[in-house]
Design a protein around this motif. Structure first.
Motif, short mmCIF file in Angstrom:
data_model
loop_
_atom_site.label_atom_id
_atom_site.label_comp_id
_atom_site.label_asym_id
_atom_site.label_seq_id
_atom_site.Cartn_x
_atom_site.Cartn_y
_atom_site.Cartn_z
N ILE A 224 0.84 -1.20 0.00
CA ILE A 224 0.00 0.00 0.00
C ILE A 224 0.88 1.25 0.00
O ILE A 224 0.68 2.18 -0.79
CB ILE A 224 -0.95 -0.01 1.23
CG1 ILE A 224 -1.93 -1.17 1.10
CG2 ILE A 224 -1.67 1.32 1.39
CD1 ILE A 224 -2.64 -1.54 2.39
N LYS A 225 1.86 1.24 0.88
CA LYS A 225 2.74 2.41 0.97
C LYS A 225 3.47 2.63 -0.36
O LYS A 225 3.54 3.77 -0.86
CB LYS A 225 3.74 2.19 2.12
CG LYS A 225 4.75 3.29 2.30
CD LYS A 225 4.87 3.75 3.73
CE LYS A 225 5.85 4.90 3.90
NZ LYS A 225 5.54 6.09 3.12
N MET A 226 3.96 1.56 -0.94
CA MET A 226 4.70 1.68 -2.22
C MET A 226 3.78 2.21 -3.32
O MET A 226 4.19 3.03 -4.14
CB MET A 226 5.24 0.31 -2.65
CG MET A 226 6.32 -0.23 -1.76
SD MET A 226 7.99 0.12 -2.32
CE MET A 226 8.07 -0.73 -3.87
N MET A 227 2.54 1.70 -3.37
CA MET A 227 1.63 2.17 -4.43
C MET A 227 1.32 3.65 -4.27
O MET A 227 1.34 4.40 -5.23
CB MET A 227 0.33 1.34 -4.42
CG MET A 227 0.49 -0.03 -5.02
SD MET A 227 -1.09 -0.79 -5.47
CE MET A 227 -1.57 -1.54 -3.94
N PHE A 228 1.05 4.07 -3.03
CA PHE A 228 0.77 5.50 -2.83
C PHE A 228 2.00 6.34 -3.16
O PHE A 228 1.89 7.38 -3.79
CB PHE A 228 0.28 5.77 -1.40
CG PHE A 228 -1.20 5.59 -1.26
CD1 PHE A 228 -2.09 6.48 -1.86
CD2 PHE A 228 -1.73 4.52 -0.56
CE1 PHE A 228 -3.46 6.32 -1.75
CE2 PHE A 228 -3.10 4.34 -0.45
CZ PHE A 228 -3.98 5.24 -1.05
N GLU A 233 -1.94 6.40 -5.69
CA GLU A 233 -3.23 5.72 -5.53
C GLU A 233 -2.99 4.25 -5.24
O GLU A 233 -1.87 3.75 -5.38
CB GLU A 233 -4.07 5.86 -6.80
CG GLU A 233 -3.43 5.22 -8.02
CD GLU A 233 -4.28 5.31 -9.28
OE1 GLU A 233 -5.45 5.69 -9.17
OE2 GLU A 233 -3.77 4.96 -10.35
N CYS A 234 -4.07 3.58 -4.84
CA CYS A 234 -3.94 2.18 -4.44
C CYS A 234 -4.97 1.34 -5.19
O CYS A 234 -6.13 1.74 -5.32
CB CYS A 234 -4.17 2.11 -2.93
SG CYS A 234 -3.97 0.48 -2.22
N TYR A 235 -4.55 0.20 -5.69
CA TYR A 235 -5.48 -0.73 -6.35
C TYR A 235 -6.16 -1.58 -5.28
O TYR A 235 -5.62 -1.77 -4.19
CB TYR A 235 -4.71 -1.61 -7.35
CG TYR A 235 -4.27 -0.83 -8.57
CD1 TYR A 235 -5.07 -0.79 -9.71
CD2 TYR A 235 -3.10 -0.10 -8.55
CE1 TYR A 235 -4.68 -0.05 -10.82
CE2 TYR A 235 -2.70 0.65 -9.65
CZ TYR A 235 -3.49 0.67 -10.78
OH TYR A 235 -3.13 1.41 -11.87
N PRO A 236 -7.34 -2.12 -5.60
CA PRO A 236 -8.03 -2.94 -4.60
C PRO A 236 -7.20 -4.15 -4.18
O PRO A 236 -6.39 -4.65 -4.96
CB PRO A 236 -9.30 -3.40 -5.33
CG PRO A 236 -9.42 -2.59 -6.54
CD PRO A 236 -8.09 -2.02 -6.86
N LEU A 237 -7.44 -4.59 -2.95
CA LEU A 237 -6.63 -5.68 -2.39
C LEU A 237 -7.48 -6.90 -2.07
O LEU A 237 -8.56 -6.79 -1.49
CB LEU A 237 -5.93 -5.17 -1.13
CG LEU A 237 -4.92 -4.06 -1.43
CD1 LEU A 237 -4.52 -3.33 -0.15
CD2 LEU A 237 -3.69 -4.60 -2.14
N HIS A 238 -6.96 -8.03 -2.50
CA HIS A 238 -7.57 -9.34 -2.21
C HIS A 238 -6.75 -9.92 -1.07
O HIS A 238 -5.53 -10.05 -1.18
CB HIS A 238 -7.47 -10.18 -3.50
CG HIS A 238 -7.65 -11.66 -3.32
ND1 HIS A 238 -8.57 -12.38 -4.05
CD2 HIS A 238 -7.03 -12.56 -2.53
CE1 HIS A 238 -8.50 -13.66 -3.71
NE2 HIS A 238 -7.57 -13.80 -2.80
#
Ligand code: SF4
Length: 667
Positions: A224-228, A233-238
């Motif tokens: 999450i931190k890397m994406m932001f 922004e953050c992609y949905p997480l499974h």
């Protein structure tokens, strides 16, 4: 994003991009969807359709089906058509490992494909390779070339994709550069994500699964931190814990990993991987998710603004909070378990059997199990019989004053009551602290400074707040900021109804804190006596509970085991099975368990196929892997030691292997 979630002190859902999977919308605050995966042979159309329907009827909102090669990928069309003909429109997901050709076919048929970045392009040879930056860039080009066609097909057909990293199957390239670390897992997915983004393809979901909840939680946080940081922004997480196993342990391990993230508002879809029929995974998923449906509307007046919050611990790597030892609690000692027996009217020796102590009249001795509670809390009761040597009793102050044996009995005070008490134990005092409810604010904790670092005090933290875990975590932050190093017991009461709900509640609330290094002991209990009795009466959803005290005590030890803070039993890493599985996983797991469940600390993997099994059995000490019809290959760590053993004698051979490696003791 400063940390990895919207708030560390309240429940707030993480905002993610919206993704469309058929008619299902995922991310961007849409409800958390539940899903599972079929275990039938994908070439058996009717069996797969029937099982998919059972999963959908149980509540699955997505159904994943394995597509190991082109022929299975093609057969997805028959499966899909039959399901649609019968009126089921639930989106289907093709599960791909190693076979880009199969992925490219499936992406034209089903609503979503899952690729594993560890093996989509790379074949694993367990080689350690030194890459120069130029070599590494060449490798990325090679991936781009092989992966881009799939991205283009998905874009053209409106198909979604999950980039699903598994801790156990990272490529040799990632392993060589990052090791099998959470950072390696994140980078593995980011390489694929960057390629997809470069094609302006965004219908993407990501996952970071591991059979070790600690690794899994850290990997999601880092991702999450890397994406932001990189994309803003953050992609949905499974969310999922792989190879969690079956029964209580499988549920607890999943709840610790998945629940810890859900508590922080992370997760848009979940799958609980159990070595059981896939439709049995769905009630567990639903129990996990329903905890959050009304959370955001609850009253939470105690938020710390994240912008001003300085975290005194690192949420991306595990480190136990530093404490001093008070008797056998805190310091470097494993967390203790306290069994709450205060709701029993007259405690007798046989009650201790439920918490690990069996009295043998003939020898006048106590037999102590590996999962024996360290303390019991008896409220106002002093016990009229001799106790096992290792067991101590916690009572209210008046009872403690009346107790003659002050080496066995210790008092528990209510918050500031300790400071004003005239009589205290010289050795060990417990102090209950109710953390941040609507009426209790930070100003009400001035008494903490008066007892801070008293060498006899163990704090017992609980919260009646709706966001109990966050409130207790906030107190830990407060303790660390005030340099208070007393050990802490996590007190968690459950107000739920069924055994499954209680189990998930306990595992989520305490697991989330233990994974952050907080807690030197746990005590699990129930809001009322009537409610405890209810557990039995309510009967089973999955779990049957005949002895509530035994159930609670075992749950406590299983949570410590799942968080790897105290190992008291054998650990099983068993895959959930799928269309590739070569033997009856449930039956075999039960057989292996029955023979080995006394081997404390030994990790045994039971994997359905040799294609993915060895890569995904993570850090198991021994592996039992299906390598052909009726054939099993046995592993010691990652090394094959007995190849293609006849399955009829394979469990015996596994025991022999344990004996040869001094991992065996007679039961
Ligand atoms: S290890 Fe188990 S779940 Fe994974 S692919 Fe093989 S059989 Fe399927």
């Amino acid at each position: 994003m400063q940390f990895y979630c919207e708030s560390l002190t309240q429940y707030k859902r993480l905002t993610t991009r919206e993704v469309k999977i058929g008619d299902l919308l995922l991310g961007n605050h849409h409800p958390i969807h539940v899903q599972t995966m079929t275990t039938t042979d994908t070439m058996d159309t009717m069996a797969t359709v029937e099982q998919s329907i059972r999963c959908i009827e149980a509540g699955a909102e997505l159904v994943r089906i394995t597509a190991p090669s082109k022929k299975e990928a093609e057969n997805l069309l028959n499966i899909k058509n039959e399901l649609r003909k019968r009126g089921y429109s639930t989106p289907l997901v093709a599960d791909i490992h190693f076979t880009p050709n199969a992925a490219e076919i499936a992406a034209r048929i089903v609503e979503k494909v899952r690729v594993n970045p560890g093996n989509y392009v790379d074949k694993k040879k367990f080689e350690l390779i030194e890459y120069s930056d130029a070599d590494y860039a060449d490798e990325i080009d090679r991936i781009r070339e092989r992966f881009t066609p799939l991205v283009k097909i998905c874009k053209e057909y409106g198909t979604a994709m999950r980039i699903g990293t598994n801790h156990g199957s990272l490529s040799d390239r990632i392993m060589s550069r990052y090791g099998d670390t959470p950072m390696g897992m994140v980078e593995s997915a980011m390489e694929f994500l960057r390629i997809a983004r470069a094609e302006s393809y965004h219908n993407i979901v990501l996952s970071m699964k591991s059979s070790n909840p600690q690794v899994m939680v850290q990997a999601y946080r880092l991702l999450i931190k890397m994406m932001f940081d990189e994309f803003g922004e953050c992609y949905p997480l499974h969310l999922g814990v792989t190879e969690a196993g079956d029964g209580e342990d499988g549920r607890i391990k999943s709840a610790v990993g998945i629940g810890s993230l859900l508590e922080d508002g992370i997760g848009d879809t979940i799958r609980v991987s159990l070595t059981e029929d896939p439709e049995l995974e769905i009630p567990v998923c639903r129990d996990l998710v329903k905890r959050y449906t009304s959370q955001e509307s609850g009253v939470r007046s105690q938020e710390l603004a994240s912008s001003t919050l300085k975290l005194p611990y690192d949420p991306f790597s595990y480190q136990r909070r530093e404490t001093f030892a008070v008797d056998n609690i805190g310091g470097k000692q494993v967390p203790v378990v306290i069994a709450d027996l205060s709701k029993i009217d007259k405690i007798a020796p046989q009650h201790l059997q439920s918490v690990g102590y069996t009295y043998d009249e003939a020898t006048d001795k106590w037999n102590i199990s590996d999962a024996a509670a360290d303390y019991i809390f008896t409220g106002h009761q002093l016990l009229g019989f001799h106790l096992p040597g290792t067991l101590k009793v916690i009572v209210y102050p008046a009872a403690w004053e009346a107790a003659s044996d002050k080496e066995k009995y210790f008092p528990i005070f209510q918050d500031s009551g300790f400071v004003s008490a005239e009589q205290k134990s010289e050795k060990l005092n417990f102090v209950m602290v109710d953390c941040f409810s609507d009426e209790i604010t930070i100003n009400d904790f001035s008494y903490l400074d008066q007892l801070a670092n008293d060498p006899s005090v163990v704090l017992c933290l609980s919260s009646t707040n709706q966001n109990a875990m966050q409130s207790v975590r906030r107190m830990f932050i407060e303790l660390q900021n005030r340099q208070i190093r007393n050990p802490v017991i996590l007190i968690t009461d459950s107000g739920w109804q069924t055994p499954d709900e209680h189990l998930i509640h306990f595992a989520t609330e305490t697991g989330a804190l233990l994974l952050d290094g907080f807690g030197d002991g746990i005590c699990l209990g129930y809001s009322s006596k009537a409610q405890m009795e209810n557990v039995k009466a309510k009967g089973r959803t999955y779990l049957e509970v005949n002895d509530i005290y035994q159930f609670t005590n075992n749950t406590a030890f299983s949570i410590l085991q799942a968080t790897r803070t105290r190992i008291s039993k054998t650990e099983y890493i068993s895959c959930p099975s799928c269309g590739r599985t070569l033997f009856d996983l449930q039956e075999t797991t039960a057989k292996i368990r029955a023979r080995t469940n006394h081997l404390k600390g030994v990790k045994i993997a039971i994997m359905g196929c040799i294609v993915n099994g060895p890569g995904e059995m993570a850090d198991a000490d021994f592996g039992y892997v299906g390598s052909g019809p009726g054939k099993i290959t046995l592993y010691k760590g990652k090394e094959v030691v007995k190849r293609n053993v006849n399955s009829e004698v394979a469990v015996d051979e596994l025991i022999n292997l344990l004996k040869e490696n001094e991992a065996w003791i007679e039961p």
